[in-house]
Design an enzyme around this catalytic site. Structure first.
Site, PDB file in Angstrom:
ATOM      1  N   HIS A  98       3.205  -4.410 -10.269  1.00 29.36           N
ATOM      2  CA  HIS A  98       2.154  -3.604 -10.917  1.00 29.36           C
ATOM      3  C   HIS A  98       2.701  -2.710 -12.032  1.00 29.36           C
ATOM      4  O   HIS A  98       1.920  -2.089 -12.754  1.00 29.36           O
ATOM      5  CB  HIS A  98       1.438  -2.723  -9.887  1.00 29.36           C
ATOM      6  CG  HIS A  98       0.715  -3.493  -8.831  1.00 29.36           C
ATOM      7  ND1 HIS A  98      -0.245  -4.426  -9.138  1.00 29.36           N
ATOM      8  CD2 HIS A  98       0.814  -3.496  -7.474  1.00 29.36           C
ATOM      9  CE1 HIS A  98      -0.711  -4.968  -8.011  1.00 29.36           C
ATOM     10  NE2 HIS A  98      -0.078  -4.419  -6.989  1.00 29.36           N
ATOM     11  N   HIS A 127      -2.378  -8.923  -4.369  1.00 27.06           N
ATOM     12  CA  HIS A 127      -2.888  -8.257  -5.572  1.00 27.06           C
ATOM     13  C   HIS A 127      -2.422  -8.956  -6.841  1.00 27.06           C
ATOM     14  O   HIS A 127      -1.328  -9.509  -6.883  1.00 27.06           O
ATOM     15  CB  HIS A 127      -2.390  -6.809  -5.627  1.00 27.06           C
ATOM     16  CG  HIS A 127      -2.724  -6.005  -4.411  1.00 27.06           C
ATOM     17  ND1 HIS A 127      -1.853  -5.853  -3.355  1.00 27.06           N
ATOM     18  CD2 HIS A 127      -3.846  -5.313  -4.082  1.00 27.06           C
ATOM     19  CE1 HIS A 127      -2.418  -5.089  -2.424  1.00 27.06           C
ATOM     20  NE2 HIS A 127      -3.622  -4.750  -2.836  1.00 27.06           N
ATOM     21  N   ASP A 141       0.826  -9.321   2.085  1.00 27.18           N
ATOM     22  CA  ASP A 141      -0.442  -8.604   2.241  1.00 27.18           C
ATOM     23  C   ASP A 141      -1.655  -9.536   2.159  1.00 27.18           C
ATOM     24  O   ASP A 141      -2.794  -9.080   2.231  1.00 27.18           O
ATOM     25  CB  ASP A 141      -0.560  -7.423   1.253  1.00 27.18           C
ATOM     26  CG  ASP A 141      -0.027  -7.722  -0.127  1.00 27.18           C
ATOM     27  OD1 ASP A 141       0.337  -8.876  -0.399  1.00 27.18           O
ATOM     28  OD2 ASP A 141       0.029  -6.784  -0.952  1.00 27.18           O
TER      29      ASP A 141
HETATM   30  C1  SP5 Z   1       2.876  -4.174  -4.372  1.00 24.57           C
HETATM   31  C2  SP5 Z   1       1.524  -3.973  -3.780  1.00 24.57           C
HETATM   32  O1  SP5 Z   1       1.126  -4.724  -2.896  1.00 24.57           O
HETATM   33  N1  SP5 Z   1       0.813  -2.919  -4.183  1.00 24.57           N
HETATM   34  C3  SP5 Z   1      -0.463  -2.698  -3.635  1.00 24.57           C
HETATM   35  C4  SP5 Z   1      -1.116  -1.501  -4.175  1.00 24.57           C
HETATM   36  C5  SP5 Z   1      -2.450  -1.348  -3.550  1.00 24.57           C
HETATM   37  N2  SP5 Z   1      -3.013  -0.087  -3.857  1.00 24.57           N
HETATM   38  C6  SP5 Z   1      -4.276   0.125  -3.258  1.00 24.57           C
HETATM   39  C7  SP5 Z   1      -4.152   1.096  -2.142  1.00 24.57           C
HETATM   40  C8  SP5 Z   1      -5.452   1.254  -1.442  1.00 24.57           C
HETATM   41  C9  SP5 Z   1      -5.254   2.081  -0.218  1.00 24.57           C
HETATM   42  N3  SP5 Z   1      -6.223   1.734   0.724  1.00 24.57           N
HETATM   43  C10 SP5 Z   1      -6.126   2.452   1.937  1.00 24.57           C
HETATM   44  C11 SP5 Z   1      -7.059   1.861   2.942  1.00 24.57           C
HETATM   45  C12 SP5 Z   1      -6.984   2.664   4.187  1.00 24.57           C
HETATM   46  N4  SP5 Z   1      -7.718   1.981   5.205  1.00 24.57           N
HETATM   47 ZN    ZN Z   2       0.092  -6.422  -2.973  1.00 21.22          ZN
END
Ligand code: SP5
Ligand code: ZN
Length: 325
Positions: A140, A176, A263
């Site tokens: 990212h 992502h 993920d």
């Molecule tokens: C490298 C990578 O996989 N980065 C991922 C970044 C995702 N960012 C979004 C975070 C959203 C947090 N959501 C929290 C949900 C709690 N249930």
């Molecule tokens: Zn990711």
């Protein structure tokens, strides 16, 4: 397969991130890599801890893809985090999930240097695949911004180095979209970027990853996004993967780099497509069977701490064409 990591990654350990106005525990935890290291050890893979690999000259190298101002800002801001857990920067950042601790700058540099070192070893020993356990992740990170737990774009720096030697294809199978990697090679035809990811209409990073982003100028036709609905089944996922593989084989790269994220697992707390434990064995197997290039696998996301070891084992077992246990 050789596995490279640096146990220094543990020094980057923010406690919190911010989501919808709430302060929540940081998901990109040191245990992630520790679990994968443990799994690789149990499998009897050749494992090297390159702790302390950082050299002073490395910042020059990062400047090929990140701006001087950005690098300097990270260094300065990390240095100012004294007597508190972290700072959320207000510039050069695209979200609230990417805090800076006192050691973040140096650990992020080391993560990037590890990827570049892995690329150097891949070049030297063309036939063996390498799995590099970068932490923090990188895909990212853009020329001038951190986002999504990423500071420097590890895989892009490795790909850029290898591209001196011949064409490079990047296959990004993190949940992502790798906005940073896409952007860095968007106008180039010597690095192909192919990504399978959750539809950005519904998932981070929201602003990119759509199928009509095809590259620009010389790079037109060398960027290929395959967005998938969040309820994608293993069967549909593997079909999309084969589609990505066809594009890469048509390109005929000299090297293949894979942004690997776990993920996509159905029970991931941040991401989660419909993939099961077994799917990772199949993904590994399919990649091994259909993409015959010297390959560098770079760790990106994956946040289900209790499952990461098993998912990594399944992937490697498939990729190395071993029998599943
Ligand atoms: C490298 C990578 O996989 N980065 C991922 C970044 C995702 N960012 C979004 C975070 C959203 C947090 N959501 C929290 C949900 C709690 N249930
Ligand atoms: Zn990711």
């Amino acid at each position: 397969m050789l596995v490279l990591f640096s146990s220094d990654h543990k020094r980057h350990n923010p406690k919190f991130e911010y989501y919808n106005g709430a302060k929540i525990p940081y998901a990109e935890r040191p245990e992630r890599i520790e679990k994968i290291v443990e799994a690789c050890r149990e499998m009897g893979l050749e494992l090297k801890d390159l702790k302390g690999i950082r050299t002073n000259k490395f910042t020059d190298k990062i400047e090929v893809l990140h701006s001087k101002q950005y690098i300097e800002y990270l260094k300065q801001t990390s240095g100012q985090v004294k007597n508190k857990d972290h700072i959320i920067p207000s510039v050069f950042i695209k979200d609230t999930h990417t805090p800076l601790t006192e050691s973040t700058y140096s650990v992020a540099l080391e993560s990037a240097e590890l990827a570049v070192e892995a690329a150097r070893r891949l070049k030297l020993n063309n036939s063996q695949s390498i799995y590099v356990l970068c932490r923090p992740p990188g895909h990212h990170a853009e020329e001038e911004s951190m986002a999504g737990y990423c500071y420097f774009n590890n895989i892009a720096l490795a790909a850029n180095d290898l591209s001196i030697d011949g064409k490079v294809a990047i296959l990004d199978i993190d949940f992502h979209h790798g906005n940073g990697t896409q952007k860095m090679f968007y106008r180039r035809d010597d690095v192909l970027y192919v990504s399978l990811h959750a539809d950005p209409k519904a998932a981070f990073p929201y602003q990119s990853g759509f199928s009509d982003e095809l590259g620009e100028a010389k790079g037109a036709g060398f960027n290929y996004n395959i967005p998938l609905p969040v309820d994608t089944t293993p069967k549909l996922y593997l079909k999309a993967l084969n589609n990505a593989i066809d594009r890469i084989n048509e390109y005929k790269p000299k090297y293949l780099l894979i942004s690997l994220g776990f993920d996509t697992f159905v029970d991931d707390p941040i991401g989660g497509l419909g993939l099961t434990e077994k799917t990772y064995f199949k993904i590994g197997q399919i990649l091994n069977e259909h993409l015959k290039y010297p390959t560098l696998i770079v760790q990106e996301g994956g946040y289900n701490i209790d499952k990461l070891g098993e998912l990594a084992k399944n992937f490697v077992t498939g990729f190395e064409n071993r029998y599943p246990s």
